[in-house]
Design a protein around this motif. Structure first.
Motif, PDB file in Angstrom:
ATOM      1  N   MET A  54       1.007  -1.173   0.112  1.00 29.73           N
ATOM      2  CA  MET A  54       0.490   0.040   0.155  1.00 29.73           C
ATOM      3  C   MET A  54       0.745   1.187   0.153  1.00 29.73           C
ATOM      4  O   MET A  54       0.864   2.224   0.643  1.00 29.73           O
ATOM      5  CB  MET A  54      -0.908  -0.357   1.180  1.00 29.73           C
ATOM      6  N   ASP A  57       1.053   5.916  -3.655  1.00 28.40           N
ATOM      7  CA  ASP A  57       0.439   6.167  -5.639  1.00 28.40           C
ATOM      8  C   ASP A  57      -0.858   5.115  -5.289  1.00 28.40           C
ATOM      9  O   ASP A  57      -1.988   6.059  -5.277  1.00 28.40           O
ATOM     10  CB  ASP A  57       1.545   5.277  -6.197  1.00 28.40           C
ATOM     11  N   ALA A  58      -0.614   3.942  -4.647  1.00 32.16           N
ATOM     12  CA  ALA A  58      -2.017   3.715  -4.368  1.00 32.16           C
ATOM     13  C   ALA A  58      -2.658   4.309  -3.775  1.00 32.16           C
ATOM     14  O   ALA A  58      -4.178   3.957  -4.040  1.00 32.16           O
ATOM     15  CB  ALA A  58      -1.490   2.024  -3.755  1.00 32.16           C
ATOM     16  N   ARG A  61      -4.039   7.233  -5.297  1.00 29.47           N
ATOM     17  CA  ARG A  61      -4.964   6.475  -6.523  1.00 29.47           C
ATOM     18  C   ARG A  61      -6.546   6.788  -5.760  1.00 29.47           C
ATOM     19  O   ARG A  61      -7.249   6.239  -7.623  1.00 29.47           O
ATOM     20  CB  ARG A  61      -4.713   5.581  -7.523  1.00 29.47           C
ATOM     21  N   HIS A  62      -6.883   5.253  -4.947  1.00 28.84           N
ATOM     22  CA  HIS A  62      -7.784   4.834  -4.559  1.00 28.84           C
ATOM     23  C   HIS A  62      -8.946   5.392  -3.619  1.00 28.84           C
ATOM     24  O   HIS A  62      -9.435   5.452  -2.937  1.00 28.84           O
ATOM     25  CB  HIS A  62      -7.537   3.622  -4.697  1.00 28.84           C
ATOM     26  N   MET A 204      -3.221  -6.114  -6.261  1.00 32.41           N
ATOM     27  CA  MET A 204      -2.568  -6.038  -7.395  1.00 32.41           C
ATOM     28  C   MET A 204      -2.094  -6.282  -8.209  1.00 32.41           C
ATOM     29  O   MET A 204      -1.382  -6.539  -9.461  1.00 32.41           O
ATOM     30  CB  MET A 204      -1.405  -4.755  -6.766  1.00 32.41           C
ATOM     31  N   VAL A 209      -2.780  -1.980 -10.181  1.00 28.49           N
ATOM     32  CA  VAL A 209      -2.549  -0.962  -9.873  1.00 28.49           C
ATOM     33  C   VAL A 209      -3.831  -0.110  -9.640  1.00 28.49           C
ATOM     34  O   VAL A 209      -4.228   0.045  -8.758  1.00 28.49           O
ATOM     35  CB  VAL A 209      -1.600  -0.263  -9.940  1.00 28.49           C
ATOM     36  N   THR A 214      -8.282  -3.506  -6.412  1.00 24.67           N
ATOM     37  CA  THR A 214      -7.223  -3.110  -5.599  1.00 24.67           C
ATOM     38  C   THR A 214      -8.641  -1.790  -4.748  1.00 24.67           C
ATOM     39  O   THR A 214      -8.096  -1.670  -3.726  1.00 24.67           O
ATOM     40  CB  THR A 214      -6.296  -2.376  -6.905  1.00 24.67           C
ATOM     41  N   LYS A 215      -8.466  -1.017  -5.495  1.00 27.84           N
ATOM     42  CA  LYS A 215      -9.853  -0.303  -4.897  1.00 27.84           C
ATOM     43  C   LYS A 215     -10.455  -0.693  -3.441  1.00 27.84           C
ATOM     44  O   LYS A 215     -10.908   0.194  -2.675  1.00 27.84           O
ATOM     45  CB  LYS A 215     -10.702   0.956  -5.867  1.00 27.84           C
ATOM     46  N   GLY A 246       5.291  -0.505  -2.316  1.00 30.89           N
ATOM     47  CA  GLY A 246       4.550   0.027  -3.450  1.00 30.89           C
ATOM     48  C   GLY A 246       4.570  -1.276  -4.613  1.00 30.89           C
ATOM     49  O   GLY A 246       5.546  -1.859  -4.740  1.00 30.89           O
ATOM     50  N   GLN A 361       6.666   4.488  -7.071  1.00 31.99           N
ATOM     51  CA  GLN A 361       5.739   3.848  -7.158  1.00 31.99           C
ATOM     52  C   GLN A 361       6.224   2.817  -6.363  1.00 31.99           C
ATOM     53  O   GLN A 361       5.288   2.875  -5.146  1.00 31.99           O
ATOM     54  CB  GLN A 361       5.043   3.489  -8.287  1.00 31.99           C
TER      55      GLN A 361
END
Length: 372
Positions: A54, A57-58, A61-62, A204, A209, A214-215, A246, A361
């Motif tokens: 986690m 970047d993740a 993003r989410h 992921m 990703v 993943t979200k 990540g 990332q």
């Protein structure tokens, strides 16, 4: 893609170093000043939660800006090198940098067996589960300290332990992980728990990703951490949360497509798909470097073992006796999204995302903190 070298003055292993120091156990890893300052309030319970993969970047993003974890974001941290579960979780859990603990990657070459061994699974690398030996190889040759026994009783601790699928307190589901954390922090006394969960890394790898899967799992983690903090309100707890690394979406290249490179190898490639160590036939070093860079130079940087040691990629300070023998003659590190394997295998067929190289990332992870 931006390359980000490990910052051992400000790395994820420094979080546990600060916590250990709070209980009177010093490590050689630099502490995180903000964590040390939070610990000055002397919380009764400390939870260090690690969510595999986690990275920042993740999270960005989410999770929306008003999500619980992003509201409690403290600062970015560097992962150790390599940014991979074997090296980073071992560093964080035991307070040792990779060069010191020796668990450098998913698979290392062991001369005693003349094969590459997957450290966590004790199986032959890329063998679909073939046992490497009838004894635990990594724990035999690179035993780790019993940090929870060391911590127990220090700083007035009533109990110290790890809550995870393979921890001192087993938890084989997210329900069990958060349930154990809540129940034990409500018990009388002072407690420290390292809590590990294997998502979103697992999702992921399989779905990428940016996937909806993943979200969903990152959203669930955010909600469960919020609920845990609500349920533990008034228990005098400090919750710290971070990640080991990540991930980045990847594509695979195959060594079998470049027989001129493979011809120089003394034995199969080791470590992982995004940083690979090569043991070279005597007298082939110059030819290997020439042929590798011609074939893979756009995707990988190639370092000699001397350059690896000079750059202190795996950490400064004391080295494990087996550290240098694990590096081989050369180390290739991905500069872009490429992975390198011998040929089609379980990784190339199933992995849409991977990690263990030096992109931002993969290297940048978050630190979250919540004081209950």
């Amino acid at each position: 893609m931006k390359i980000y070298y490990p910052d051992y003055q400000n790395c994820n292993a420094g979080v546990s170093s600060s916590v250990f120091a709070y209980y009177g156990v010093e490590t050689r890893i630099n502490k995180i000043p903000f964590v040390s300052s939070l610990l000055e309030s002397k919380p009764r319970n400390v939870l260090l939660m690690l969510f595999d993969g986690m990275g920042i970047d993740a999270v960005d993003r989410h999770l929306p800006e008003d999500s619980f974890l992003r509201r409690h974001f403290v600062q970015p941290l560097s992962s150790v090198f390599p940014p991979t579960t074997t090296a980073a979780t071992t560093a964080i859990q035991f307070g040792l940098l990779p060069a010191a603990h020796g668990w450098l990657s998913w698979a290392l070459y062991f001369p005693e067996l003349d094969c590459n061994v997957e450290l966590f699974r004790n199986t032959v690398y890329l063998s679909d589960g073939k046992p490497a030996a009838d004894y635990p190889i990594a724990n035999t040759y690179m035993p780790l300290p019993d940090v929870y026994k060391l911590l127990s009783g220090m700083g007035g601790l009533t109990e110290a332990g790890s809550i995870s699928p393979f921890g001192t307190i087993p938890a084989d589901s997210m329900d069990a992980l958060f349930g154990q954390a809540e129940a034990r922090c409500k018990m009388p006394g002072r407690h420290y728990y390292y809590c590990y969960w294997n998502d979103p890394d697992d999702k992921m790898h399989k779905t990428g990703v940016g996937s909806s899967e993943t979200k969903a799992v990152i959203t669930e983690i955010d909600q469960r951490v919020e609920k845990l903090c609500q349920d533990l309100a008034g228990t005098d707890m400090l919750l710290l949360a971070t990640a080991d690394h990540g991930l980045i979406d990847v594509r695979f290249r195959f060594l079998r497509d470049t027989p001129e490179v493979a011809a120089h190898l003394l034995r199969p490639m080791a470590m992982e798909t995004r940083h690979i160590t090569f043991f070279i036939k005597p007298g082939h070093q110059e030819a290997f470097a020439r042929d590798f860079n011609a074939a893979y130079g756009e995707d990988f940087m190639l370092l000699t073992r001397e350059e690896v040691f000079a750059q202190k990629l795996f950490g400064d300070g004391p080295e494990h006796p087996r550290f240098r023998q694990s590096i081989g003659d050369f180390l290739a590190i991905a500069k872009r999204e490429a992975c390198l394997v011998e040929g089609p295998c379980k990784y190339s067929e199933k992995f849409l995302a991977d990690h263990a190289s030096l992109t931002e990332q993969e290297m940048l992870v978050p630190l979250f903190a919540v004081r209950c």
